[in-house]
Write a protein that holds these residues in place. Structure first.
Motif, short mmCIF file in Angstrom:
data_model
loop_
_atom_site.label_atom_id
_atom_site.label_comp_id
_atom_site.label_asym_id
_atom_site.label_seq_id
_atom_site.Cartn_x
_atom_site.Cartn_y
_atom_site.Cartn_z
N VAL A 250 -10.50 5.09 9.13
CA VAL A 250 -10.98 4.75 7.78
C VAL A 250 -9.82 4.89 6.81
O VAL A 250 -9.18 5.95 6.75
N PRO B 163 -13.27 2.28 0.70
CA PRO B 163 -13.08 2.61 2.13
C PRO B 163 -13.04 1.33 2.96
O PRO B 163 -13.88 0.45 2.81
N PHE B 164 -12.05 1.23 3.81
CA PHE B 164 -11.93 0.10 4.74
C PHE B 164 -11.85 0.68 6.14
O PHE B 164 -11.29 1.76 6.33
N LYS B 165 -12.37 -0.05 7.08
CA LYS B 165 -12.25 0.39 8.47
C LYS B 165 -11.18 -0.47 9.15
O LYS B 165 -11.28 -1.69 9.15
N GLN C 216 -11.90 -8.22 3.83
CA GLN C 216 -12.87 -7.38 3.11
C GLN C 216 -13.57 -6.39 4.03
O GLN C 216 -14.22 -6.79 4.99
N GLY C 217 -13.43 -5.11 3.75
CA GLY C 217 -14.22 -4.08 4.44
C GLY C 217 -13.70 -3.65 5.79
O GLY C 217 -13.54 -2.47 6.04
N VAL C 218 -13.46 -4.58 6.67
CA VAL C 218 -12.98 -4.24 8.02
C VAL C 218 -11.73 -5.03 8.35
O VAL C 218 -11.60 -6.19 7.98
N PRO D 213 -18.73 -1.06 5.17
CA PRO D 213 -17.79 -1.11 6.30
C PRO D 213 -17.84 0.12 7.19
O PRO D 213 -17.40 0.07 8.33
N LEU D 214 -18.39 1.22 6.67
CA LEU D 214 -18.43 2.45 7.47
C LEU D 214 -19.73 2.59 8.27
O LEU D 214 -19.91 3.57 8.98
N ASP D 215 -20.60 1.61 8.13
CA ASP D 215 -21.86 1.65 8.87
C ASP D 215 -21.60 1.17 10.30
O ASP D 215 -21.49 -0.03 10.55
N ASP D 216 -21.53 2.13 11.22
CA ASP D 216 -21.21 1.77 12.61
C ASP D 216 -22.27 0.89 13.25
O ASP D 216 -21.99 0.14 14.18
#
Lengths: 251, 502
Positions: free
Chosen positions: A68, A96-98, A22-24, B252-255
């Protein structure tokens, strides 16, 4: 021992930790054994029995960075597509996933199956390593006769977990060892040591039972301090000197 | 007695199992009994449904997800039913599927009325996908099959983590003793914080007072100190920390606050830290570490006090500890900064590294610590370390004996290799002219500084710094440095190689 030696290069790759979804999506810094198995089968064009296959590798990359990605997060659906009579199977939203990416990866893979040379010279499916978009090129496919030697150096590779007591460097990571495609892709995991920095056999912590141990070395590799690149072979199934491991033993 | 559980290598499961073992007052997870599992389940059932853990658990399992969701406050039977499903599913196996963690049969219990039996999702295991999401699962089979024991361990997992920066800090090692010790340490803190919050009527679990990396190193050093005092076995092992949140609010984009960060401490680093806990190194290391804490700025303090906030003056970030995570890649810079005390160009006033000083902190320059670092972290061979140390000794003896301030200043300030080389040759010639044996012979010089004749080694700058460390330490001990403080101008923070250098 004669082995198949394949050099593969690409622009990007990424080996996702399987349980972080999830997410990353962080990446392993080395390809997991299960990835290598999939890669071999892709070149051969079929699921080959994993028993008896042994592999070793040297893997490098130039840099690591985050990208991303927009991932379509899908759930099963029903009904019809709007304005049509076509059944709607899935629906979802773009998220959006990193994802962490390894830049300019290079894999030198050794497999104890020299007879597969023609398959790698003419691979059945597109050559990829990591994600399906991570295209690779085989820059060299050859057979090489490995030499047994007490003196070697190991670097940029995956060492078996038992060597954590010897190497004095690297970090331990749990990786997918094998996905059982015949049984719903049940995963089996094992621990390995990710070894980036060079370690010479003379620097290994010696235990009584390991004194006099010999290693396979690649005679074509650069010679440093009288030693050449050592190869640590792994298997996909069967005994592995690391208990406990996730989801038990396979083989 | 039936062995129920053992460590698997998965960080969340292992930390959870360590937590269950700690809670049972045991050390070996194989001695955990069903009664111990029941006891853990009862604690979770009681505490996760009330503050402060109720709010805290959104970090681990998302909010409104299962038995602690607010909708069940007025439905105690339903809450108990869901708690039973998730926490007490052991002994009710579903033979068709195997738990992805333990390899045992998955539980036959469904975690809610809507879910298939034995399948866990994001609300049960952090960072998985939610219900029904087919991405990353084989053949569209969503979720992961888990055993009842695994489901309980995963629920216990956050209790063995520190709450740090709004996220959980889970620490895992292939050495299960270390995993256990971290879980025990963090649970001790969490239990105390939970009781204090309940007494104060607060709904918030307090945050750890340090940044994640600092907390990790500080706790690891404390653990290693205790392990050393208890004469426990120190086998080589690595440590990996997971700083995560499973909250649906995380971006997830929050560094600055990503859902997951992974920190590795490789074997060479833990070997170094283990040694630092020994009495042989502790005093020197503590003195260096003490001067790396972020400084408290008086301006900000005043503002907080004016706002009526209780002021917490404890430092939260230790730059030395945090920079350990850059190793071994950044070893040269690390040595220069912390062992040679070369000040850094810093961005903020509260960064103590901007005030490092060779002149004023010569007492902190320790060859003993540097030698340990070279051996354990950089794996430099003993012979090379000996050569560098001997060269430092010889040069220090020469400077002290001849009171050669000029040479010391020239060596100390040598910017590029040619300058350094000429300085040494000039001193050597002068020494010989005075009827002495050569100060430095060709072979050691080449061994320390050169790769081939007149070709400097790629790590020549590091070698120079190391010789300086030994030289300054010796001159400080001889009292020469104290009398000649004016010879020392601070070295510049020249991370970037200058033109003509290297």
């Amino acid at each position: 021992m004669e082995v198949l030696k394949i050099v593969a290069e690409g622009l990007t790759t990424s080996f996702r930790y399987p349980h972080f979804m999830q997410g990353v999506h962080p990446t392993f810094e080395m390809p997991p054994p299960a990835t290598i198995y999939g890669h071999i089968c892709s070149a051969l064009g079929k699921w080959v029995p994993p028993e008896g296959i042994e592999f070793a590798y040297h893997f490098t990359y130039q840099a690591k960075f985050d990208d991303v990605e927009h991932i379509h997060v899908l759930t099963p659906s029903s009904g019809k597509l709007p304005g049509t009579k076509f059944p709607k199977v899935t629906e979802g939203s773009v998220n959006p996933f990193k994802r962490t990416i390894l830049f300019k990866p290079k894999l030198t893979l050794y497999i104890n199956r020299p007879e597969w040379k023609s398959a790698f010279l003419s691979p059945c499916y597109s050559v990829v390593l990591g994600r399906s978009q991570d295209l690779f090129t085989y820059t060299s496919v050859s057979s090489v006769k490995l030499v047994s030697s007490a003196g070697a150096y190991f670097e940029h590779t995956l060492a078996p977990y038992r060597m954590a007591l010897q190497t004095g460097r690297g970090y331990v990571v749990l990786m997918p060892r094998f996905l059982d495609y015949a049984n719903g892709r049940i995963p089996f995991f094992a621990r390995y040591v990710v070894l980036h920095r060079r370690v010479y056999t003379e620097e290994l912590i010696k235990y009584q039972e390991l004194i006099g141990e010999k290693y396979w070395v690649d005679p074509e590799s650069p010679e440093e301090k009288g030693a050449q690149l050592g190869l640590l072979f792994h298997t996909f199934v069967g005994d592995y000197d690391d208990q406990p491991v996730m989801a038990g033993l396979v083989g | 007695m039936r062995k129920i559980l053992s460590y698997t290598g998965h960080p969340f499961f292992d930390v959870g199992l360590a937590m269950v073992t700690v809670f049972a007052g045991k050390y070996d997870p194989s001695s955990v009994t069903e009664a111990d599992l029941d006891s853990m389940a009862s604690f979770i059932e009681r505490e996760y449904a009330r503050e402060p853990l109720k709010s805290f658990l959104g970090v681990a399992f998302t909010t409104n997800a299962w038995f602690n969701q607010p909708a069940f406050t007025k439905q105690p039977e339903k809450r108990s039913d869901y708690a039973r499903r998730i926490l007490r599913g052991y002994g009710k196996e579903l033979p068709e599927e195997r738990c992805v963690f333990t390899g045992k049969a998955a539980t036959a219990v469904a975690f809610s009325d809507k879910l298939p039996p034995g399948r866990a999702y994001r609300q049960h295991i952090p960072l998985l996908t939610g219900e029904g999401v087919i991405n990353f699962h084989p053949a569209g089979h969503t979720g992961l099959p888990v055993s009842g024991e695994a489901a309980l361990c995963l629920q216990a997992f956050p209790l063995g983590c520190a709450k740090c920066g709004g996220r959980l800090l889970a620490v895992h090692s292939d050495n299960t003793d270390i995993t256990y010790d971290f879980a025990a340490e963090f649970f001790g803190y969490n239990r105390q914080a939970m009781l204090l919050a309940q007494q104060a009527g607060s709904s918030k679990m307090p945050e750890a007072k340090m940044s994640a990396k600092t907390l990790l190193i500080q706790t690891l050093l404390n653990i290693e100190l205790r392990r050393r005092e208890e004469a426990l076995d120190h086998r080589p092992s690595s440590v990996t920390a997971y700083h995560l949140t499973n909250s649906g609010q995380s971006n997830p984009l929050d560094d600055r606050n990503p859902p997951l960060e992974i920190y590795h401490l490789p074997i060479e680093l833990t070997g170094f830290l283990v040694q630092l806990a020994s009495p042989n190194y502790r005093a020197e290391w503590n003195a260096i570490a003490e001067r790396a804490w972020r400084l408290a700025l008086p301006g900000k303090k005043k503002k907080r006090a004016a706002d009526g906030e209780a002021e917490d003056t404890r430092p939260k970030r230790n730059f030395l500890f945090e920079d350990l995570f850059q190793l071994p890649d950044n070893a040269g810079k690390f040595i220069r900064r912390y062992f040679l005390r070369v000040p850094a160009h810093v961005k903020t006033e509260d960064d103590p590294r901007g005030f490092y000083s060779i002149r004023d902190e010569a007492s902190l320059i320790s060859w003993k610590i540097t030698d340990l670092f070279l051996r354990e972290v950089m794996k430099v061979d003993q012979e090379r370390i000996r050569q560098i140390r001997d060269l430092g000794d010889r040069l220090a003896a020469y400077i002290y004996g001849e009171d050669d301030r000029k040479f010391f200043t020239a060596f100390y300030n040598a910017k590029n290799y040619l300058h350094l080389r000429n300085t040494l040759i000039r001193a050597n010639l002068a020494h010989v002219k005075r009827g002495n044996p050569p100060l430095i012979t060709l072979e050691p010089f080449i061994e320390v500084f050169e790769e081939g004749f007149e070709v400097e080694r790629p790590d020549r700058r590091l070698a120079t710094d190391l010789v300086l460390i030994r030289m300054i330490e010796q001159l400080y001990n001889l009292g020469w440095l104290g009398k000649n403080k004016d010879t020392l101008h601070e070295l510049k923070d020249d991370d970037e190689p200058e033109k003509g250098d290297l």
